[in-house]
Motif scaffolding. Structure first.
Motif, PDB file in Angstrom:
ATOM      1  N   ASP A  20       0.822  -1.222   0.000  1.00 33.94           N
ATOM      2  CA  ASP A  20       0.000   0.000   0.000  1.00 33.94           C
ATOM      3  C   ASP A  20       0.855   1.271   0.000  1.00 33.94           C
ATOM      4  OD1 ASP A  20       0.905  -0.662   2.536  1.00 33.94           O
ATOM      5  OD2 ASP A  20      -0.817   0.215   3.568  1.00 33.94           O
ATOM      6  N   TRP A  21       2.169   1.119  -0.138  1.00 31.02           N
ATOM      7  CA  TRP A  21       3.052   2.281  -0.252  1.00 31.02           C
ATOM      8  C   TRP A  21       3.647   2.317  -1.656  1.00 31.02           C
ATOM      9  CZ3 TRP A  21       6.748   2.349   4.644  1.00 31.02           C
ATOM     10  CH2 TRP A  21       5.978   2.599   5.795  1.00 31.02           C
ATOM     11  N   SER A  22       4.007   3.534  -2.088  1.00 36.61           N
ATOM     12  CA  SER A  22       4.661   3.673  -3.395  1.00 36.61           C
ATOM     13  C   SER A  22       6.083   3.099  -3.314  1.00 36.61           C
ATOM     14  CB  SER A  22       4.746   5.156  -3.771  1.00 36.61           C
ATOM     15  OG  SER A  22       5.627   5.814  -2.869  1.00 36.61           O
ATOM     16  N   GLN A  23       6.657   2.881  -4.485  1.00 42.53           N
ATOM     17  CA  GLN A  23       8.062   2.430  -4.565  1.00 42.53           C
ATOM     18  C   GLN A  23       8.968   3.405  -3.810  1.00 42.53           C
ATOM     19  OE1 GLN A  23       9.544  -0.159  -6.509  1.00 42.53           O
ATOM     20  NE2 GLN A  23      11.663   0.502  -6.145  1.00 42.53           N
ATOM     21  N   ALA A  24       8.713   4.727  -4.026  1.00 43.79           N
ATOM     22  CA  ALA A  24       9.571   5.748  -3.413  1.00 43.79           C
ATOM     23  C   ALA A  24       9.472   5.706  -1.888  1.00 43.79           C
ATOM     24  CB  ALA A  24       9.189   7.128  -3.931  1.00 43.79           C
ATOM     25  N   GLU A  25       8.244   5.505  -1.370  1.00 39.60           N
ATOM     26  CA  GLU A  25       8.050   5.468   0.087  1.00 39.60           C
ATOM     27  C   GLU A  25       8.716   4.222   0.684  1.00 39.60           C
ATOM     28  OE1 GLU A  25       7.199   7.721   1.908  1.00 39.60           O
ATOM     29  OE2 GLU A  25       6.217   7.021   3.734  1.00 39.60           O
ATOM     30  N   ASN A  26       8.541   3.075  -0.004  1.00 40.03           N
ATOM     31  CA  ASN A  26       9.203   1.851   0.445  1.00 40.03           C
ATOM     32  C   ASN A  26      10.724   2.046   0.468  1.00 40.03           C
ATOM     33  OD1 ASN A  26       7.520  -0.685   0.989  1.00 40.03           O
ATOM     34  ND2 ASN A  26       6.507   0.121  -0.832  1.00 40.03           N
ATOM     35  N   GLN A  27      11.225   2.652  -0.590  1.00 39.20           N
ATOM     36  CA  GLN A  27      12.673   2.877  -0.710  1.00 39.20           C
ATOM     37  C   GLN A  27      13.181   3.797   0.400  1.00 39.20           C
ATOM     38  OE1 GLN A  27      14.972   2.147  -3.637  1.00 39.20           O
ATOM     39  NE2 GLN A  27      16.466   2.851  -2.123  1.00 39.20           N
ATOM     40  N   ARG A  28      12.404   4.851   0.684  1.00 40.32           N
ATOM     41  CA  ARG A  28      12.828   5.833   1.693  1.00 40.32           C
ATOM     42  C   ARG A  28      12.924   5.186   3.080  1.00 40.32           C
ATOM     43  NH1 ARG A  28      11.026   8.981   5.495  1.00 40.32           N
ATOM     44  NH2 ARG A  28       8.872   8.234   5.358  1.00 40.32           N
ATOM     45  N   VAL A  29      11.926   4.350   3.401  1.00 40.14           N
ATOM     46  CA  VAL A  29      11.875   3.790   4.757  1.00 40.14           C
ATOM     47  C   VAL A  29      12.717   2.522   4.886  1.00 40.14           C
ATOM     48  CG1 VAL A  29      10.342   2.863   6.547  1.00 40.14           C
ATOM     49  CG2 VAL A  29       9.602   4.805   5.150  1.00 40.14           C
ATOM     50  N   PHE A  30      12.687   1.667   3.859  1.00 41.20           N
ATOM     51  CA  PHE A  30      13.319   0.350   4.014  1.00 41.20           C
ATOM     52  C   PHE A  30      14.647   0.206   3.271  1.00 41.20           C
ATOM     53  CE2 PHE A  30       8.640  -0.829   4.337  1.00 41.20           C
ATOM     54  CZ  PHE A  30       8.640  -0.779   5.729  1.00 41.20           C
ATOM     55  N   GLY A  31      15.009   1.189   2.453  1.00 43.65           N
ATOM     56  CA  GLY A  31      16.309   1.145   1.769  1.00 43.65           C
ATOM     57  C   GLY A  31      16.490  -0.117   0.937  1.00 43.65           C
ATOM     58  N   LYS A  32      17.658  -0.729   1.084  1.00 49.34           N
ATOM     59  CA  LYS A  32      18.008  -1.899   0.273  1.00 49.34           C
ATOM     60  C   LYS A  32      17.124  -3.104   0.576  1.00 49.34           C
ATOM     61  CE  LYS A  32      22.973  -1.294  -0.356  1.00 49.34           C
ATOM     62  NZ  LYS A  32      24.261  -1.759   0.172  1.00 49.34           N
ATOM     63  N   CYS A  33      16.433  -3.081   1.731  1.00 51.57           N
ATOM     64  CA  CYS A  33      15.639  -4.251   2.146  1.00 51.57           C
ATOM     65  C   CYS A  33      14.422  -4.479   1.261  1.00 51.57           C
ATOM     66  CB  CYS A  33      15.193  -4.098   3.595  1.00 51.57           C
ATOM     67  SG  CYS A  33      16.563  -3.896   4.736  1.00 51.57           S
ATOM     68  N   ILE A  34      14.177  -3.585   0.280  1.00 49.09           N
ATOM     69  CA  ILE A  34      12.995  -3.761  -0.583  1.00 49.09           C
ATOM     70  C   ILE A  34      13.256  -4.661  -1.788  1.00 49.09           C
ATOM     71  CG2 ILE A  34      12.050  -1.510   0.080  1.00 49.09           C
ATOM     72  CD1 ILE A  34      12.834  -0.493  -2.739  1.00 49.09           C
ATOM     73  N   SER A  35      14.474  -5.107  -1.990  1.00 53.81           N
ATOM     74  CA  SER A  35      14.768  -5.949  -3.152  1.00 53.81           C
ATOM     75  C   SER A  35      13.734  -7.069  -3.284  1.00 53.81           C
ATOM     76  CB  SER A  35      16.164  -6.558  -3.009  1.00 53.81           C
ATOM     77  OG  SER A  35      16.281  -7.620  -3.945  1.00 53.81           O
ATOM     78  N   PRO A  36      13.116  -7.208  -4.483  1.00 50.06           N
ATOM     79  CA  PRO A  36      12.007  -8.169  -4.628  1.00 50.06           C
ATOM     80  C   PRO A  36      12.413  -9.617  -4.390  1.00 50.06           C
ATOM     81  CG  PRO A  36      12.660  -7.271  -6.764  1.00 50.06           C
ATOM     82  CD  PRO A  36      13.378  -6.466  -5.721  1.00 50.06           C
ATOM     83  N   TYR A  37      13.708  -9.895  -4.495  1.00 51.37           N
ATOM     84  CA  TYR A  37      14.151 -11.286  -4.333  1.00 51.37           C
ATOM     85  C   TYR A  37      14.453 -11.635  -2.878  1.00 51.37           C
ATOM     86  CZ  TYR A  37      14.705 -10.320  -9.251  1.00 51.37           C
ATOM     87  OH  TYR A  37      14.472  -9.933 -10.526  1.00 51.37           O
ATOM     88  N   GLY A  38      14.461 -10.621  -2.013  1.00 49.71           N
ATOM     89  CA  GLY A  38      14.800 -10.857  -0.609  1.00 49.71           C
ATOM     90  C   GLY A  38      16.299 -10.887  -0.407  1.00 49.71           C
ATOM     91  N   HIS A  39      16.670 -10.871   0.843  1.00 48.15           N
ATOM     92  CA  HIS A  39      18.077 -11.011   1.226  1.00 48.15           C
ATOM     93  C   HIS A  39      18.061 -11.840   2.506  1.00 48.15           C
ATOM     94  CE1 HIS A  39      16.645  -7.603   3.560  1.00 48.15           C
ATOM     95  NE2 HIS A  39      17.563  -7.921   4.457  1.00 48.15           N
ATOM     96  N   GLY A  40      19.222 -12.163   3.067  1.00 48.42           N
ATOM     97  CA  GLY A  40      19.201 -13.065   4.222  1.00 48.42           C
ATOM     98  C   GLY A  40      20.188 -12.699   5.301  1.00 48.42           C
ATOM     99  N   HIS A  41      20.011 -13.348   6.440  1.00 46.72           N
ATOM    100  CA  HIS A  41      20.893 -13.109   7.585  1.00 46.72           C
ATOM    101  C   HIS A  41      21.199 -14.421   8.300  1.00 46.72           C
ATOM    102  CE1 HIS A  41      20.205  -8.804   7.269  1.00 46.72           C
ATOM    103  NE2 HIS A  41      18.908  -9.036   7.173  1.00 46.72           N
ATOM    104  N   ASN A  42      22.326 -14.429   9.010  1.00 43.12           N
ATOM    105  CA  ASN A  42      22.573 -15.444  10.026  1.00 43.12           C
ATOM    106  C   ASN A  42      22.093 -14.821  11.327  1.00 43.12           C
ATOM    107  OD1 ASN A  42      23.929 -17.166   8.241  1.00 43.12           O
ATOM    108  ND2 ASN A  42      25.835 -16.046   8.562  1.00 43.12           N
TER     109      ASN A  42
END
Ligand SMILES: [Zn+2]
Ligand SMILES: [Zn+2]
Length: 272
Positions: A20-42
Motif C-alpha cells: 500500500d506504499w509507493s516504490q519511493a516510500e518503500n525505498q525511503r523507509v526500508f532502503g536496500k531491504c525492498i529488493s524483490p528477491y529478498g536477502h538473508g541473515h545469520n
C-alpha cells in the motif's frame, strides 16, 4: 533473580515491502531491504529463562531440554524465507522487532512450567539487534563506530597531577581509539513498519552526530572537550545530550566501547 541463557543460530531470508506504499516510500523507509528477491541473515538468538532452582538437580531447567525445545521452534524459521515460508509475516513485516515478539510467543508456549522466559535478544547482524522481555515495548539497538584521537588532560589539575591521574593517556601528542557506540531505542513498535524506529532515519541521526567526531582530535576539534577531559565518561554523556533530542524520548541507553576492554554505559540524566 537467577537466569540462564543459551545461544541459538539460524539462517533465513526476508524482505521489507508494503503493497500500500509507493516504490519511493518503500525505498525511503526500508532502503536496500525492498529488493524483490529478498536477502538473508545469520540470526543469533539468546534465550534467557528464569525460575526456581531445583535443589535436587541444581538447575532451573535442564539446558539440554531448553536446546531441544527452542530448536524445535526454530525449525520453522531455519533456512526459510520468513515472508513466504512462515505464517507469521503475512500481515506484519519480518523486522527484528516483530521477529523477536513472534519467537517470544512460540518459545514461551513451549516452556515447561518450572521455567519462564525472562529475555530474548535476537541479532540480525552483529551490529543490529532487538531485545524483548514480554512487555509492550521492544528495544532496538544498533552499533556504530568512529575513530578519534584525544589526550586525557584536566585543566583543573597541575601537569604533575595530570600525569599521575591519566598516565600514558596524558601523552602531550595524543593517542587514538576505534570507538564503538551501541545505541538502544525503546518504545512501542509502529504497526505499519514493524519498527520501533525508522532504521534509515536512525542511521542518519547517529551518523550526523558521530561524523562530528570521526577522524578528528576530540580536544582540538570538538568544542565540548575544549575545557574538559575527553574521558569515555564525558564522551558518552556528550553523545547522549546530542542524540536524545533526535529520538523523542526513546533513547534508552548508550554503551561506548573505548577499547575492547573498556566499556561505559549511560542511561541518561534522569535514571538512577
Ligand atoms: Zn534484513
Ligand atoms: Zn584514550
Amino acid at each position: 533473580m537467577l537466569t540462564a541463557t543459551r545461544r541459538f543460530e539460524f539462517s533465513a531470508a526476508h524482505r521489507y515491502w508494503r503493497d500500500d506504499w509507493s516504490q519511493a516510500e518503500n525505498q525511503r523507509v526500508f532502503g536496500k531491504c525492498i529488493s524483490p528477491y529478498g536477502h538473508g541473515h545469520n540470526y543469533t538468538l539468546d534465550v534467557t529463562i528464569t525460575g526456581t532452582l531445583d535443589p535436587r538437580t541444581g538447575m532451573v531447567m535442564n539446558m539440554t531440554e531448553l536446546k531441544a525445545l527452542v530448536n524445535e521452534v526454530l525449525e520453522e524459521f531455519d533456512h526459510k524465507h520468513l515472508n513466504e515460508d512462515t505464517p507469521y509475516f503475512k500481515d506484519q513485516l519480518p523486522t527484528t522487532e516483530n521477529l523477536v515478539r513472534v519467537l517470544w510467543q512460540l518459545i514461551a508456549a513451549h516452556l515447561p512450567t518450572v521455567a519462564r522466559l525472562a529475555h530474548l535478544r535476537i541479532y540480525e547482524q552483529p551490529d543490529l539487534w532487538a531485545d524483548y522481555d514480554g512487555a509492550e515495548e521492544t528495544t532496538f539497538a544498533r552499533a556504530y563506530s568512529f575513530a578519534a584521537a584525544h589526550r586525557l588532560h584536566a585543566p583543573a589539575l597541575s601537569a604533575e597531577e595530570n600525569r599521575a591521574v591519566y598516565g600514558k593517556c596524558n601523552n602531550p601528542n595524543g593517542h587514538g581509539h576505534n570507538y564503538t557506540l551501541e545505541v538502544s531505542v525503546t518504545g512501542p513498535h509502529d504497526p505499519a513498519t514493524g519498527m520501533v524506529i525508522d532504521l534509515e532515519a536512525m542511521d542518519r541521526s547517529v551518523r550526523a552526530v558521530l561524523d562530528q567526531l570521526d577522524f578528528c582530535h576530540l580536544d582540538h576539534e570538538v568544542a565540548a572537550f575544549a575545557d574538559k577531559p575527553s574521558t569515555a565518561e564525558n564522551i558518552v554523556v556528550y553523545l547522549w545530550d546530542e542524540l536524545a533530542p533526535r529520538f523523542e524520548g526513546r533513547l534508552s541507553h548508550l554503551k561506548l566501547w573505548e577499547t575492547r576492554k573498556n566499556v561505559f554505559t549511560y542511561t541518561g540524566p534522569h535514571s538512577v
